[in-house]
Scaffold this motif. Structure first.
Motif, PDB file in Angstrom:
ATOM      1  N   PRO A  26       0.844  -1.209   0.000  1.00 42.97           N
ATOM      2  CA  PRO A  26       0.000   0.000   0.000  1.00 42.97           C
ATOM      3  C   PRO A  26       0.873   1.251   0.000  1.00 42.97           C
ATOM      4  O   PRO A  26       1.884   1.319   0.705  1.00 42.97           O
ATOM      5  CB  PRO A  26      -0.823  -0.122   1.268  1.00 42.97           C
ATOM      6  CG  PRO A  26      -0.081  -1.075   2.146  1.00 42.97           C
ATOM      7  CD  PRO A  26       0.695  -1.979   1.236  1.00 42.97           C
ATOM      8  N   ALA A  27       0.473   2.231  -0.852  1.00 46.98           N
ATOM      9  CA  ALA A  27       1.242   3.486  -0.955  1.00 46.98           C
ATOM     10  C   ALA A  27       0.999   4.330   0.285  1.00 46.98           C
ATOM     11  O   ALA A  27      -0.047   4.270   0.921  1.00 46.98           O
ATOM     12  CB  ALA A  27       0.836   4.256  -2.195  1.00 46.98           C
ATOM     13  N   ALA A  28       1.978   5.169   0.573  1.00 43.79           N
ATOM     14  CA  ALA A  28       1.841   6.063   1.721  1.00 43.79           C
ATOM     15  C   ALA A  28       0.725   7.066   1.416  1.00 43.79           C
ATOM     16  O   ALA A  28       0.595   7.554   0.295  1.00 43.79           O
ATOM     17  CB  ALA A  28       3.160   6.780   1.976  1.00 43.79           C
ATOM     18  N   PRO A  29      -0.099   7.389   2.380  1.00 43.24           N
ATOM     19  CA  PRO A  29      -1.199   8.328   2.103  1.00 43.24           C
ATOM     20  C   PRO A  29      -0.652   9.714   1.739  1.00 43.24           C
ATOM     21  O   PRO A  29       0.327  10.182   2.310  1.00 43.24           O
ATOM     22  CB  PRO A  29      -1.981   8.349   3.407  1.00 43.24           C
ATOM     23  CG  PRO A  29      -1.031   7.877   4.460  1.00 43.24           C
ATOM     24  CD  PRO A  29      -0.059   6.972   3.759  1.00 43.24           C
ATOM     25  N   GLN A  30      -1.309  10.333   0.724  1.00 44.30           N
ATOM     26  CA  GLN A  30      -0.906  11.679   0.282  1.00 44.30           C
ATOM     27  C   GLN A  30      -1.298  12.698   1.348  1.00 44.30           C
ATOM     28  O   GLN A  30      -2.359  12.598   1.953  1.00 44.30           O
ATOM     29  CB  GLN A  30      -1.609  12.036  -1.042  1.00 44.30           C
ATOM     30  CG  GLN A  30      -1.190  11.166  -2.202  1.00 44.30           C
ATOM     31  CD  GLN A  30       0.223  11.484  -2.646  1.00 44.30           C
ATOM     32  OE1 GLN A  30       0.694  12.590  -2.468  1.00 44.30           O
ATOM     33  NE2 GLN A  30       0.905  10.490  -3.204  1.00 44.30           N
ATOM     34  N   PRO A  31      -0.456  13.675   1.582  1.00 42.69           N
ATOM     35  CA  PRO A  31      -0.843  14.692   2.566  1.00 42.69           C
ATOM     36  C   PRO A  31      -2.012  15.516   2.015  1.00 42.69           C
ATOM     37  O   PRO A  31      -2.043  15.868   0.841  1.00 42.69           O
ATOM     38  CB  PRO A  31       0.413  15.552   2.721  1.00 42.69           C
ATOM     39  CG  PRO A  31       1.230  15.283   1.505  1.00 42.69           C
ATOM     40  CD  PRO A  31       0.857  13.911   1.035  1.00 42.69           C
ATOM     41  N   GLN A  32      -2.980  15.766   2.855  1.00 38.83           N
ATOM     42  CA  GLN A  32      -4.165  16.499   2.420  1.00 38.83           C
ATOM     43  C   GLN A  32      -3.948  17.994   2.628  1.00 38.83           C
ATOM     44  O   GLN A  32      -3.276  18.410   3.565  1.00 38.83           O
ATOM     45  CB  GLN A  32      -5.374  16.023   3.198  1.00 38.83           C
ATOM     46  CG  GLN A  32      -5.643  14.553   2.938  1.00 38.83           C
ATOM     47  CD  GLN A  32      -7.087  14.227   3.158  1.00 38.83           C
ATOM     48  OE1 GLN A  32      -7.836  15.081   3.562  1.00 38.83           O
ATOM     49  NE2 GLN A  32      -7.464  13.002   2.873  1.00 38.83           N
ATOM     50  N   ALA A  33      -4.533  18.782   1.710  1.00 36.78           N
ATOM     51  CA  ALA A  33      -4.401  20.235   1.795  1.00 36.78           C
ATOM     52  C   ALA A  33      -5.214  20.752   2.977  1.00 36.78           C
ATOM     53  O   ALA A  33      -6.287  20.230   3.282  1.00 36.78           O
ATOM     54  CB  ALA A  33      -4.879  20.883   0.518  1.00 36.78           C
TER      55      ALA A  33
END
Length: 148
Positions: free
Chosen positions: A21-28
């Protein structure tokens, strides 16, 4: 030596594994920061018409600046002997009406100050029909006389 009829052993296929699983993208951050009270106000951009007007103004200003040379200033500010004589002959303040009054016979008198300092009175005849005068020919006459 190896036997000729021996079968070659093939390696067993590897089982397919799902990708990690990819690392979660940082949310704006959706919360807006409070406005800076010390920030300079944003200057709105001019439209095409305003930019053209400002450009024409700057061109005109530059041309006027270049056209007014030192030689031109010397010609404009030069005082001729006639201008100096007229300026030295002028005495007193400006001319103009001092006051206005109505005489007993109904004529209006305006006291006028002349440029040299003297005064004169301007008499305006009344617009009445007395005295046998023709109202169409004799009314509204003006005469300049010395003041009483």
């Amino acid at each position: 030596m190896r036997p000729t009829n021996a079968r070659s052993v093939e390696p067993a296929p590897m089982p397919l594994l799902p990708p990690p699983p990819a690392a979660p993208q940082p949310q704006a951050i959706t919360q807006a920061a409070p406005p800076d009270p010390f920030a300079l106000p944003v200057k709105p951009e001019d439209d095409l018409k305003q930019r053209a007007l400002k450009s024409a103004f700057n061109v005109d200003k530059q041309l006027r600046k270049e056209a007014w040379t030192q030689r031109d200033r010397a010609v404009v500010n030069d005082t001729t002997p006639l201008a100096a004589a007229i300026g030295s002959a002028y005495v007193g303040g400006s001319s103009g009406a001092i006051g206005e009054m109505v005489m007993a016979d109904g004529s209006r008198v305006t006291k006028w100050r002349m440029p040299g300092g003297g005064t004169a009175c301007i008499y305006k005849e009344p617009n009445t029909f007395s005295g046998g005068r023709d109202p169409f020919r004799d009314t509204g006459r003006t005469s300049v006389r010395s003041c009483p």
